[in-house]
Write an enzyme that holds these catalytic residues in place. Structure first.
Site, PDB file in Angstrom:
ATOM      1  N   ARG A  67      19.847  46.901  50.182  1.00  0.00           N
ATOM      2  CA  ARG A  67      20.067  46.611  51.598  1.00  0.00           C
ATOM      3  C   ARG A  67      19.942  47.907  52.395  1.00  0.00           C
ATOM      4  NH1 ARG A  67      24.793  46.077  52.513  1.00  0.00           N
ATOM      5  NH2 ARG A  67      25.657  46.167  50.411  1.00  0.00           N
TER       6      ARG A  67
ATOM      7  N   TYR B 298      13.443  42.945  49.871  1.00  0.00           N
ATOM      8  CA  TYR B 298      14.468  43.042  48.831  1.00  0.00           C
ATOM      9  C   TYR B 298      15.773  42.317  49.155  1.00  0.00           C
ATOM     10  CZ  TYR B 298      16.953  45.000  44.915  1.00  0.00           C
ATOM     11  OH  TYR B 298      17.642  45.134  43.743  1.00  0.00           O
TER      12      TYR B 298
ATOM     13  N   LYS C 122      23.560  37.290  52.477  1.00  0.00           N
ATOM     14  CA  LYS C 122      24.423  38.101  53.330  1.00  0.00           C
ATOM     15  C   LYS C 122      24.245  37.762  54.815  1.00  0.00           C
ATOM     16  CE  LYS C 122      26.362  39.763  49.852  1.00  0.00           C
ATOM     17  NZ  LYS C 122      26.329  40.963  49.093  1.00  0.00           N
TER      18      LYS C 122
ATOM     19  N   HIS D 290      33.382  38.068  51.382  1.00  0.00           N
ATOM     20  CA  HIS D 290      32.612  38.698  50.298  1.00  0.00           C
ATOM     21  C   HIS D 290      33.500  38.688  49.051  1.00  0.00           C
ATOM     22  CE1 HIS D 290      30.191  42.536  48.961  1.00  0.00           C
ATOM     23  NE2 HIS D 290      29.660  41.445  48.471  1.00  0.00           N
TER      24      HIS D 290
ATOM     25  N   SER E 276      30.517  46.150  47.334  1.00  0.00           N
ATOM     26  CA  SER E 276      29.303  45.989  46.539  1.00  0.00           C
ATOM     27  C   SER E 276      29.350  46.888  45.307  1.00  0.00           C
ATOM     28  CB  SER E 276      28.076  46.333  47.385  1.00  0.00           C
ATOM     29  OG  SER E 276      28.043  45.509  48.525  1.00  0.00           O
TER      30      SER E 276
ATOM     31  N   CYS F 184      31.323  46.851  42.787  1.00  0.00           N
ATOM     32  CA  CYS F 184      32.673  47.252  42.370  1.00  0.00           C
ATOM     33  C   CYS F 184      33.348  46.212  41.487  1.00  0.00           C
ATOM     34  CB  CYS F 184      33.542  47.548  43.580  1.00  0.00           C
ATOM     35  SG  CYS F 184      33.113  49.099  44.389  1.00  0.00           S
TER      36      CYS F 184
ATOM     37  N   ASP G 125      30.158  36.199  44.467  1.00  0.00           N
ATOM     38  CA  ASP G 125      29.868  37.109  45.582  1.00  0.00           C
ATOM     39  C   ASP G 125      30.403  36.631  46.935  1.00  0.00           C
ATOM     40  OD1 ASP G 125      28.529  39.636  46.227  1.00  0.00           O
ATOM     41  OD2 ASP G 125      27.111  38.458  47.389  1.00  0.00           O
TER      42      ASP G 125
ATOM     43  N   ARG H 270      18.451  44.343  39.680  1.00  0.00           N
ATOM     44  CA  ARG H 270      19.229  43.095  39.734  1.00  0.00           C
ATOM     45  C   ARG H 270      18.581  42.001  38.907  1.00  0.00           C
ATOM     46  NH1 ARG H 270      24.025  42.847  43.447  1.00  0.00           N
ATOM     47  NH2 ARG H 270      24.054  44.949  44.283  1.00  0.00           N
TER      48      ARG H 270
HETATM   49  P1  GTP Z   1      27.587  43.144  44.371  1.00  0.00           P
HETATM   50  O1  GTP Z   1      26.715  42.128  43.697  1.00  0.00           O
HETATM   51  O2  GTP Z   1      26.826  44.371  44.807  1.00  0.00           O
HETATM   52  O3  GTP Z   1      28.387  42.582  45.509  1.00  0.00           O
HETATM   53  O4  GTP Z   1      28.568  43.759  43.262  1.00  0.00           O
HETATM   54  P2  GTP Z   1      29.769  43.248  42.330  1.00  0.00           P
HETATM   55  O5  GTP Z   1      31.071  43.506  43.008  1.00  0.00           O
HETATM   56  O6  GTP Z   1      29.522  41.860  41.843  1.00  0.00           O
HETATM   57  O7  GTP Z   1      29.690  44.301  41.148  1.00  0.00           O
HETATM   58  P3  GTP Z   1      29.512  44.120  39.563  1.00  0.00           P
HETATM   59  O8  GTP Z   1      30.514  43.161  38.966  1.00  0.00           O
HETATM   60  O9  GTP Z   1      28.093  43.818  39.301  1.00  0.00           O
HETATM   61  O10 GTP Z   1      29.889  45.594  39.026  1.00  0.00           O
HETATM   62  C1  GTP Z   1      29.142  46.707  39.278  1.00  0.00           C
HETATM   63  C2  GTP Z   1      29.485  47.859  38.398  1.00  0.00           C
HETATM   64  O11 GTP Z   1      30.895  48.016  38.185  1.00  0.00           O
HETATM   65  C3  GTP Z   1      28.866  47.750  37.008  1.00  0.00           C
HETATM   66  O12 GTP Z   1      28.246  48.975  36.709  1.00  0.00           O
HETATM   67  C4  GTP Z   1      30.036  47.500  36.106  1.00  0.00           C
HETATM   68  O13 GTP Z   1      29.804  48.011  34.831  1.00  0.00           O
HETATM   69  C5  GTP Z   1      31.200  48.188  36.815  1.00  0.00           C
HETATM   70  N1  GTP Z   1      32.495  47.528  36.507  1.00  0.00           N
HETATM   71  C6  GTP Z   1      32.800  46.236  36.710  1.00  0.00           C
HETATM   72  N2  GTP Z   1      34.065  45.940  36.288  1.00  0.00           N
HETATM   73  C7  GTP Z   1      34.572  47.114  35.814  1.00  0.00           C
HETATM   74  C8  GTP Z   1      35.841  47.486  35.241  1.00  0.00           C
HETATM   75  O14 GTP Z   1      36.759  46.676  35.089  1.00  0.00           O
HETATM   76  N3  GTP Z   1      35.990  48.792  34.893  1.00  0.00           N
HETATM   77  C9  GTP Z   1      35.001  49.719  35.049  1.00  0.00           C
HETATM   78  N4  GTP Z   1      35.235  50.967  34.684  1.00  0.00           N
HETATM   79  N5  GTP Z   1      33.784  49.399  35.572  1.00  0.00           N
HETATM   80  C10 GTP Z   1      33.578  48.119  35.957  1.00  0.00           C
HETATM   81  C1  SPV Z   2      25.709  43.465  47.749  1.00  0.00           C
HETATM   82  O1  SPV Z   2      25.134  44.525  48.066  1.00  0.00           O
HETATM   83  O2  SPV Z   2      26.916  43.266  48.022  1.00  0.00           O
HETATM   84  C2  SPV Z   2      24.976  42.398  47.022  1.00  0.00           C
HETATM   85  C3  SPV Z   2      23.524  42.562  46.846  1.00  0.00           C
HETATM   86  O3  SPV Z   2      25.577  41.442  46.610  1.00  0.00           O
HETATM   87  S1  SPV Z   2      22.594  42.058  48.245  1.00  0.00           S
HETATM   88  O4  SPV Z   2      22.346  40.621  48.171  1.00  0.00           O
HETATM   89  O5  SPV Z   2      21.310  42.791  48.223  1.00  0.00           O
HETATM   90  O6  SPV Z   2      23.342  42.343  49.452  1.00  0.00           O
HETATM   91 MN    MN Z   3      27.745  41.421  47.278  1.00  0.00          MN
END
Ligand code: GTP
Ligand code: SPV
Ligand code: MN
Length: 615
Positions: free
Chosen positions: A77, A219, A228, A248, A270, A272, A295, A395
């Protein structure tokens, strides 16, 4: 008149007129109405494989999967090019970019003129939420990107069934998208991802007229407009006006060993951990987590006064790096078939690969990295820095129904009743593993001050500093963020409301030498267990200055040898000095919202400061 390439599948005169007007401006080769069928999906995939834009993966290892490599500048984004174009700048607030709608539309109209030369204009009728659900919203996206069409197939519900619900005069959110790269005189993309240069990219939301105009990026959140742009930026405005919530947030179903169920949502910025928590496999006996969404959550009050959440999406657009059978088995199984991969690396055997996938490469094996170059383990760039095979924001677009942990009721149009809200981010210090808010208002203060550590490389923030990302919504709120805080406070005042309990979690505490203090992932179930208990008025806790905190023995550590008593003590300690700094930092954050900042939240912050002063 631009010709229609297939029969117009609707008698919705306003919709047809809108499509034809945009076709006149964009001048595509023809207009194609998407029907949402598998036939359409596979035909478009095949077309893109043939043109060299996509690579088909090994049909045994990854059946029905394709890989795309984006332009190296079009990988995420673009917040700096994202606009909330409300009539008044004040309504967009200090955290959103703003241009007056008339001016922005004039600028963008110039860009859209002839922008689809040599391309097909696809019309995608889609539903966010189960088709026909009264919580669902219908959008129609016009795009010149077949990549966007197939992603919309995965991430939303597309096709004629949506047009049936729309009828002859139903309401829809009009969404325009172009990659911004006209093809003149029969030229083709030659397998190169089309997009426009940064200064020509615009991701525009018009909150009053509920329109979305996107130009120049192909993208993710910039181009898959149901996600979003509609489900958060436009939906937050509708939610404010209609008394509901667009967030979110992940949604998970948590079942205890006795079979009792609670539903939990979580807002983390994002990348996290939302996808990971939503698909978690508990490490404690007898507990079960099932996925409702990873999400976005839309929540409305039911007749019983509880908040009911639906996942408006149909799939997962998940972060690939770091995902492995160890860290997130359910995500790995979700993307084993029928998946679109973007900016992952390609193996010689026709499978994908990324950093942290925990799959060893053959000795000397060469990959094709996300830029299309040959890559070998240990490769470094001119500055001696390791070259990544996959982009850090690579992704997978996977279908919800392919997730082994998907909750059987994930598509229930009535939604699921929420018991707890979690807020969290990457906080290496100060914030404990978990604590509970003292009240709804206190919880809103916690949400409004969510922060997460970012690296200097990713954003214009000093490394090690915290970027405040209120409710994980900083890039996604369609109006003034302080008014959005006020909306959260209003939700707490709804007569007869039985509100979720609010918790703050932090999986990202580090030791002085940079080690994770908490193992995270499946072991987060131990924290979910305490949250479950707290929702029932059980679970050992002590009231502290910052909220209710687990006593040292309250978190179930059965079988968890990696966390010592001393670690646990540190994870659950109240760092008074750190918190005093935190209060000062939140005060600075609140000051950015000026007069609009709700008094209740300032009072909550004063009260926190006063409690800390007594420690
Ligand atoms: P968006 O799709 O961008 O909104 O992100 P999301 O919040 O769904 O993030 P996602 O679950 O894909 O996690 C992203 C990163 O955080 C990855 O690299 C994971 O390995 C890391 N991660 C997730 N949960 C944990 C955790 O409990 N501990 C640690 N250390 N890392 C974590
Ligand atoms: C985020 O960035 O929080 C996502 C990926 O979930 S996107 O759909 O590109 O915003
Ligand atoms: Mn997201």
């Amino acid at each position: 008149m631009v010709k229609h390439l297939n029969a117009i599948p609707t008698k919705h005169a306003k919709l047809v007129k809108w499509v034809e007007e945009w076709a006149e401006l964009c001048e595509p080769n023809g207009i194609y109405w998407c029907d949402g069928t598998n036939t359409e999906y596979y035909a478009l995939c095949e077309e893109m494989v043939q043109s060299g834009l996509a690579t088909r993966l090994n049909s045994k290892l990854r059946p029905d999967c394709v890989l795309f490599r984006s332009d190296p500048s079009d990988v995420a984004r673009v917040e700096a090019r994202t606009y909330i174009a409300s009539e008044k700048q004040e309504d967009a607030g200090p955290t959103n970019n703003w241009i007056a709608p008339a001016e922005l539309k004039a600028t963008m109209r110039e860009l859209y003129k002839g922008c689809m030369h040599g391309r097909t204009m696809y019309v995608i009728p889609y539903s966010m939420g189960p088709v026909g659900s009264n919580i669902a919203k219908i959008g129609v996206e016009i795009t010149d990107s077949a990549y966007v069409v197939i992603n919309m197939h995965v991430m939303t519900r597309v096709g004629n069934k949506v047009l049936e619900v729309l009828g002859d005069d139903g309401e829809f959110v009009p969404c325009i998208h172009s990659v911004g790269k006209p093809l003149e005189n029969g030229e083709s993309d030659n397998g190169i991802w089309p997009c426009a240069p940064m200064e020509k990219k615009y991701i525009a939301q018009f909150p009053e007229t509920r329109e979305i105009w996107s130009y120049g990026s192909g993208y993710g959140g910039n181009a898959i407009l149901g996600k979003k742009c509609l489900a958060l930026r436009i939906a937050t405005v509708q939610a404010r006006d209609e008394g509901w919530m667009a967030e979110h947030m992940l949604i998970l179903k948590l079942t205890n060993p006795e079979g009792k169920v609670k539903y939990v949502t979580g807002a983390f910025p994002s990348a996290c951990g939302k996808t990971n928590l939503a698909m978690l496999i508990p490490t404690i006996e007898g507990w079960k987590v099932e996925t409702v969404g990873d999400d976005i959550a839309w929540m409305k009050f039911g007749k019983d006064g509880r908040l009911y959440a639906i996942n408006p999406e149909n799939g997962f657009f998940g972060v690939a790096p770091g995902t492995s059978m160890q860290s997130n088995k359910n995500a790995m199984l979700s993307c084993r078939q029928e998946t679109i991969f973007t900016n992952c690396a390609l193996r010689e055997n026709g499978d994908i690969w990324w950093e942290g996938i925990d799959i060893d490469l053959e000795p000397g094996e060469k990959l094709i990295d996300w830029k299309g170059n040959v890559w070998e383990a240990g490769q470094v760039d001119a500055d001696g820095k390791p070259v990544k095979a996959a982009h850090p924001n690579a992704r997978f677009s996977a279908r919800g129904r392919n997730c082994p942990a998907i909750a059987p009721n994930w598509e229930d149009p009535a939604g699921v009743p929420i018991d707890a809200f979690l807020f969290g981010g990457r906080r290496p210090s100060t914030l404990p593993l978990v604590y509970q808010s003292l009240s709804w208002e206190h919880g809103v203060m916690i949400g409004s001050s969510v922060g997460s550590e970012v690296t200097a490389a990713a954003l214009d923030v000093k490394a090690g500093t915290v970027r405040r990302d209120p409710f994980a919504m900083l890039p996604f709120c369609g109006y003034h963020m302080a008014d959005y805080f006020a909306h959260w406070l209003e939700i707490g005042k709804v007569a007869g409301a039985k509100l979720p309990k609010i918790f703050c979690v932090n999986w990202f505490r580090k030791t002085a030498d940079g080690r994770w203090l908490w193992p995270g992932f499946g072991d987060n179930s131990r924290v979910l267990k305490w949250i479950f208990e707290r929702c029932d008025g059980e679970g050992k806790a002590q009231e502290t200055a910052i909220g209710y905190m687990p006593t040292e023995d309250a978190i179930d550590r059965t079988g968890l040898d990696s966390v010592s008593d001393a670690d646990m003590k540190e994870l659950l300690a109240l760092d008074v000095e750190g918190w005093k700094k935190e209060v000062a930092s939140i005060r600075e954050h609140y000051a950015k919202f000026g007069d609009k900042m709700p008094k209740e939240l300032l009072a909550q912050l004063d009260a926190l400061e006063a409690r800390l002063a007594k420690c």
